[in-house]
Design a protein around this motif. Sequence first.
Motif, PDB file in Angstrom:
ATOM      1  N   LEU A  61       9.403   9.371  -0.399  1.00 26.46           N
ATOM      2  CA  LEU A  61       9.303   8.964   1.001  1.00 26.46           C
ATOM      3  C   LEU A  61       8.401   7.746   1.147  1.00 26.46           C
ATOM      4  CD1 LEU A  61       9.588   9.438   4.109  1.00 26.46           C
ATOM      5  CD2 LEU A  61       7.568  10.914   3.911  1.00 26.46           C
ATOM      6  N   TYR A  62       7.214   7.794   0.540  1.00 26.77           N
ATOM      7  CA  TYR A  62       6.277   6.683   0.670  1.00 26.77           C
ATOM      8  C   TYR A  62       6.791   5.425  -0.027  1.00 26.77           C
ATOM      9  CZ  TYR A  62       2.864   9.989   2.530  1.00 26.77           C
ATOM     10  OH  TYR A  62       2.209  10.912   3.308  1.00 26.77           O
ATOM     11  N   ALA A  63       7.373   5.590  -1.212  1.00 23.84           N
ATOM     12  CA  ALA A  63       7.889   4.429  -1.938  1.00 23.84           C
ATOM     13  C   ALA A  63       9.032   3.766  -1.166  1.00 23.84           C
ATOM     14  CB  ALA A  63       8.351   4.847  -3.333  1.00 23.84           C
ATOM     15  N   MET A  84      11.134  15.905   7.994  1.00 25.98           N
ATOM     16  CA  MET A  84      12.461  16.339   7.568  1.00 25.98           C
ATOM     17  C   MET A  84      12.919  15.571   6.336  1.00 25.98           C
ATOM     18  SD  MET A  84      14.556  17.045  11.103  1.00 25.98           S
ATOM     19  CE  MET A  84      14.516  15.320  11.615  1.00 25.98           C
ATOM     20  N   ILE A  85      12.622  14.264   6.305  1.00 27.31           N
ATOM     21  CA  ILE A  85      13.032  13.453   5.155  1.00 27.31           C
ATOM     22  C   ILE A  85      12.277  13.884   3.905  1.00 27.31           C
ATOM     23  CG2 ILE A  85      13.074  11.123   4.190  1.00 27.31           C
ATOM     24  CD1 ILE A  85      13.414  10.075   7.036  1.00 27.31           C
ATOM     25  N   ALA A  86      10.968  14.114   4.059  1.00 27.97           N
ATOM     26  CA  ALA A  86      10.154  14.523   2.902  1.00 27.97           C
ATOM     27  C   ALA A  86      10.621  15.849   2.337  1.00 27.97           C
ATOM     28  CB  ALA A  86       8.687  14.603   3.303  1.00 27.97           C
ATOM     29  N   GLY A  87      11.117  16.738   3.214  1.00 30.60           N
ATOM     30  CA  GLY A  87      11.617  18.015   2.738  1.00 30.60           C
ATOM     31  C   GLY A  87      12.824  17.870   1.831  1.00 30.60           C
ATOM     32  N   GLY A 109       0.814  -1.212   0.000  1.00 29.20           N
ATOM     33  CA  GLY A 109       0.000   0.000   0.000  1.00 29.20           C
ATOM     34  C   GLY A 109       0.848   1.263   0.000  1.00 29.20           C
ATOM     35  N   MET A 110       1.945   1.251   0.769  1.00 30.88           N
ATOM     36  CA  MET A 110       2.833   2.418   0.803  1.00 30.88           C
ATOM     37  C   MET A 110       3.545   2.608  -0.548  1.00 30.88           C
ATOM     38  SD  MET A 110       2.615   3.958   3.751  1.00 30.88           S
ATOM     39  CE  MET A 110       4.139   4.778   4.219  1.00 30.88           C
ATOM     40  N   PHE A 111       3.900   1.509  -1.195  1.00 34.69           N
ATOM     41  CA  PHE A 111       4.544   1.624  -2.508  1.00 34.69           C
ATOM     42  C   PHE A 111       3.580   2.253  -3.515  1.00 34.69           C
ATOM     43  CE2 PHE A 111       5.528  -0.048  -6.731  1.00 34.69           C
ATOM     44  CZ  PHE A 111       6.862   0.331  -6.856  1.00 34.69           C
ATOM     45  N   LEU A 112       2.319   1.781  -3.513  1.00 32.66           N
ATOM     46  CA  LEU A 112       1.322   2.368  -4.415  1.00 32.66           C
ATOM     47  C   LEU A 112       1.099   3.845  -4.108  1.00 32.66           C
ATOM     48  CD1 LEU A 112      -1.568  -0.237  -4.876  1.00 32.66           C
ATOM     49  CD2 LEU A 112       0.139   0.507  -6.538  1.00 32.66           C
ATOM     50  N   LEU A 113       1.082   4.184  -2.833  1.00 30.61           N
ATOM     51  CA  LEU A 113       0.883   5.586  -2.445  1.00 30.61           C
ATOM     52  C   LEU A 113       2.003   6.460  -2.996  1.00 30.61           C
ATOM     53  CD1 LEU A 113      -0.827   7.583  -0.806  1.00 30.61           C
ATOM     54  CD2 LEU A 113       0.572   7.016   1.189  1.00 30.61           C
ATOM     55  N   GLY A 114       3.222   5.963  -2.938  1.00 32.34           N
ATOM     56  CA  GLY A 114       4.349   6.724  -3.460  1.00 32.34           C
ATOM     57  C   GLY A 114       4.332   6.875  -4.971  1.00 32.34           C
TER      58      GLY A 114
END
Length: 397
Positions: free
Chosen positions: A361-363, A351-354, A284-289
Amino acid sequence: MKQPLWTKSFLNVCMSNFFIFLVFYILFVTMPLFVIEELDVRESDAGLVVTTFLLAAILIRPLSGHWVDALGRTPMVIAAFVIFFISSGLYFFADSFVSLLVIRFLQGIGFGVGTTVMGALAADVVPNDRKGEGMGYFAMSMNLAMVAGPFLGLTITHSFSYQVLFTVCLCFAGLALLSGMMIRPPVTPEGRREESLLPNVNNLFEKAVLPIAFTGAFIALAYSSVLSFVSVYAKNLGLEAGASYFFVVYAVVLLISRPFTGRWFDRYGENIIVIPAILLFSLGMFLLGRAETTFVLLAAGGLIGLGYGTLVPSMQTIALQKVPQRAGAATATFFTIFDIGIGFGSFIVGMIAGSIGFGSLYANSSVFILLIVGLYMLLHGRYERGKYKRNYRYRKV
């Protein structure tokens, strides 16, 4: 003859729990947007509004359980919901990031105490011969808030102003206070109350629960990026309308799957449920990314709901099975450490997403989640068979 379940007190307990969680979920998904858009805060710092709230709840929860017994249910209900109501009104005056963090901390205290005392009251007012049924309905009040809160919050911010959002939250906090004041808990028998307001530190946490609690904390760390930033991510993709339905799909899949996964947990064991759930969460997180359309965004929400939504009650049940004679300490230990994972994650993933963007990040989080399979097997999964009897059935949270 069965004792009545749907008494006025039980209805008010469920309503109070619903309204406090409704405000929680409304603000959880909209506060990062508010600080970015209205207070001109960087995305890397926006997660602090979640971390601060959860930090307060984490710090107060071990103490609040003791205070509920020492001071009584009714005083703690009133104190908790008054704090929650006042802090909800203070959002109108949040003109800086620092002032908002102070408000979030204060509201986190009210939330931590309020949710603790609601759990105790639910157990008090449900008849002994209908505990399972009653506590199941009580848990549903939180699940309904999980559906309505994010949808309502994102819809209001998309169509109206933040002042309207704060007004709605203040009204719901007021309803939580009013319904809480109408609860009539059973009289506490003499000798049950604790005499000291300072608890015994050795009784606050249960060591046997720590392995599964730490595993749950890493799951929570990964999920914090969804809870805190999926609304920001969807807006960056131009999918604001889809974001409103993300948590609806998530919760619907969770509610539909829970009875089946519960029976399978009891029949086949925790590894058969936990490991596939981690894999589904990762997918699910991979699809979200990789989401570029509303359909993919909602499909990711469904898989995350099935995976993560199965993991939390399964891990809580494992915690209860470890020390069935100390269910309260087991639950407190598990959720205190679990909330630390969400709180820390909300800060670190911002911080990572920035630096790398939300999509990456999600992938990349999907790989991190896959590694949790190994952590789970190392800390608990390899000991699953023959270590203890399943004295507790699957618990809903």
